[in-house]
Design a protein around this motif. Sequence first.
Motif, PDB file in Angstrom:
ATOM      1  N   GLU A 171      -1.686  -4.004  -8.784  1.00 25.00           N
ATOM      2  CA  GLU A 171      -0.228  -3.951  -8.717  1.00 25.00           C
ATOM      3  C   GLU A 171       0.128  -4.870  -7.601  1.00 25.00           C
ATOM      4  N   CYS A 172      -0.363  -5.197  -6.903  1.00 28.25           N
ATOM      5  CA  CYS A 172       0.165  -5.854  -5.797  1.00 28.25           C
ATOM      6  C   CYS A 172       0.281  -7.594  -6.387  1.00 28.25           C
ATOM      7  N   LEU A 173      -0.354  -7.974  -7.405  1.00 31.33           N
ATOM      8  CA  LEU A 173      -0.088  -9.069  -7.750  1.00 31.33           C
ATOM      9  C   LEU A 173       0.860  -9.101  -9.150  1.00 31.33           C
ATOM     10  N   GLN A 174       1.320  -7.877  -9.202  1.00 32.15           N
ATOM     11  CA  GLN A 174       2.285  -7.807 -10.293  1.00 32.15           C
ATOM     12  C   GLN A 174       3.597  -7.336  -9.704  1.00 32.15           C
ATOM     13  N   ALA A 175       4.545  -7.007 -10.289  1.00 30.70           N
ATOM     14  CA  ALA A 175       5.880  -6.455  -9.756  1.00 30.70           C
ATOM     15  C   ALA A 175       5.676  -5.028  -8.804  1.00 30.70           C
ATOM     16  N   HIS A 176       6.341  -5.138  -7.520  1.00 26.83           N
ATOM     17  CA  HIS A 176       6.158  -3.940  -6.669  1.00 26.83           C
ATOM     18  C   HIS A 176       7.322  -4.073  -5.855  1.00 26.83           C
ATOM     19  N   TYR A 177       7.677  -3.073  -5.188  1.00 27.37           N
ATOM     20  CA  TYR A 177       8.637  -2.802  -4.289  1.00 27.37           C
ATOM     21  C   TYR A 177       8.351  -2.734  -3.067  1.00 27.37           C
ATOM     22  N   ASN A 201      -3.338  -2.846  -2.420  1.00 28.72           N
ATOM     23  CA  ASN A 201      -4.061  -2.426  -3.662  1.00 28.72           C
ATOM     24  C   ASN A 201      -5.131  -1.227  -3.507  1.00 28.72           C
ATOM     25  N   THR A 202      -5.004  -0.258  -4.168  1.00 29.28           N
ATOM     26  CA  THR A 202      -6.209   0.826  -4.158  1.00 29.28           C
ATOM     27  C   THR A 202      -6.585   1.102  -5.588  1.00 29.28           C
ATOM     28  N   GLU A 203      -7.970   1.712  -5.799  1.00 32.90           N
ATOM     29  CA  GLU A 203      -8.316   1.865  -7.096  1.00 32.90           C
ATOM     30  C   GLU A 203      -7.304   2.957  -7.715  1.00 32.90           C
ATOM     31  N   GLY A 204      -6.835   2.280  -8.863  1.00 26.52           N
ATOM     32  CA  GLY A 204      -5.934   3.036  -9.762  1.00 26.52           C
ATOM     33  C   GLY A 204      -4.357   3.170  -9.372  1.00 26.52           C
ATOM     34  N   SER A 205      -3.982   2.641  -8.005  1.00 23.31           N
ATOM     35  CA  SER A 205      -2.711   2.590  -7.662  1.00 23.31           C
ATOM     36  C   SER A 205      -2.631   1.777  -6.600  1.00 23.31           C
ATOM     37  N   TYR A 206      -1.581   1.786  -5.819  1.00 21.14           N
ATOM     38  CA  TYR A 206      -1.212   0.941  -4.547  1.00 21.14           C
ATOM     39  C   TYR A 206      -0.462   1.520  -3.627  1.00 21.14           C
ATOM     40  N   HIS A 207      -0.507   1.307  -2.260  1.00 20.05           N
ATOM     41  CA  HIS A 207       0.766   1.783  -1.536  1.00 20.05           C
ATOM     42  C   HIS A 207       1.014   0.630  -0.434  1.00 20.05           C
ATOM     43  N   CYS A 208       2.407   0.829   0.019  1.00 25.35           N
ATOM     44  CA  CYS A 208       2.809   0.062   0.828  1.00 25.35           C
ATOM     45  C   CYS A 208       2.584   0.394   2.522  1.00 25.35           C
TER      46      CYS A 208
END
Length: 468
Positions: free
Chosen positions: A192-198, A205-212
């Motif tokens: 998700e970090c290579l795509q749109a995120h806030y 990036n984490t397995e299956g998700s992400y965090h800030c």
Amino acid sequence: MCVCTVHWHKDAFMQGCFRLFIMYRICMCLYVAINCIASQEVEEPISYTCTDGYTFDPVLQICKDVNECALMPDACKGGMKCINHFGGYLCLPQNAKIYVSNGDEDSPSPTPVPAPRPPQNRRVILNQGRTIQCAMGFTLDEQNYCRDIDECATEMHTCSSDQVCHNTRGSYTCQCPPGYQKHGDQCVDRDECLQAHYCMHRCINTEGSYHCECNTGHKLASNNHSCIDVNECEGGNPCQHQCFNVIGSFICQCDQGYELASDSRSCQDIDECSFSNYMCQYQCVNNPGGYSCSCPEGYQLQGSRLCQDINECDRGHTCRDDERCQNYHGGFRCYPRNSCQEPYVRTAENRCVCPSVTSACQGLPTTIVYKYMSILSEHTVPADIFQIQATNIYHNTHNSFQIKVGNEDGEFFLRRSSNLSAMLVVTKPLSGPREQVVDLEMITHNSVINYRSSSLLRLTIIVGPYTF
């Protein structure tokens, strides 16, 4: 459906003529109805197939759009807003505005897509036992209706263990769980970090998700993607003295007399005494957060840095009653009140006279006067320090002055000012503490009466131990 229509004519003339015709139409309708019923018994219920993103409405007999945003709560990731669209959906930012138009401002909304007609080679066959055979993905229920088979619930699917099975009408689809995407036949993590995120600062990036995550000096806000400043000065003060918060960090300041240490947090004392030798007149004493000046024995502090001599003779001393106290820079000394020695007799304080009638006074100075003075060590030279003055004035007399004793090193010079006075001059710096006795002689001549006499001034010079 078979429809029979009977027309009744009001004309009585024609009633008789048409009775046979009516009976004929009734028979024909019964015949057609029987054939229709037989046809319904052998045909399978017709199934319709809609394109992806649409589902068949059996009431309206049309393909209606599927609202994926309502069916899949996690259709969009990273805080994106799900917007339903004909045949699919869009993931757009929260503040995006959607305008649906075909180019004309007042164009009507698209109409539902009509259901396609079943293909001519539909999988409906009538065997000899007059039973109904359902299409693939359907099964015949007890009411002889073809019902959809839930391949996901019956495990009649080919989805791999890392995929999620979603049942569809007549079939099923294999989808990756949220946070994953298809790569061939496998589900791989979606970065998700290579795509749109806030994430305001850093996306992890984490397995299956992400965090800030936030930069140093910041913390995550309640929305888990914005970063707000951390006031490090609140609560436990990280600074030894004063703490000032700044965006993303803080700075420490020390109280007066201290400076920041190498860790930029603790404070260390400033040694003001190391700055200059002129901080204090005598000695600088460093203190935590400051400094103070001290003076040697015999002196007292004047102001903050200067030393002033203490006059012990005025404040109290240890001289005996038959002694006189003489103060000098940095101390005092006791001298006899009567310094006269035979054959001299004391005629006044500090004054001794040798009677001329006695033979012992022959060749000696008529008078001896005792004087005392104090000067600073390393006094600037040349310097006038003492004046000798004649007290008796006689006509036709001539006075001469000389240093009789105490100038063996040539440190003094006696400069004659007039016939009656002379000035003692220091020509070399004198280092203390030191006591120097200098005898200044004044010789008086009178050529008229052939008179000659001498008087002596015994000057005791006390050189102090310091330059102040």
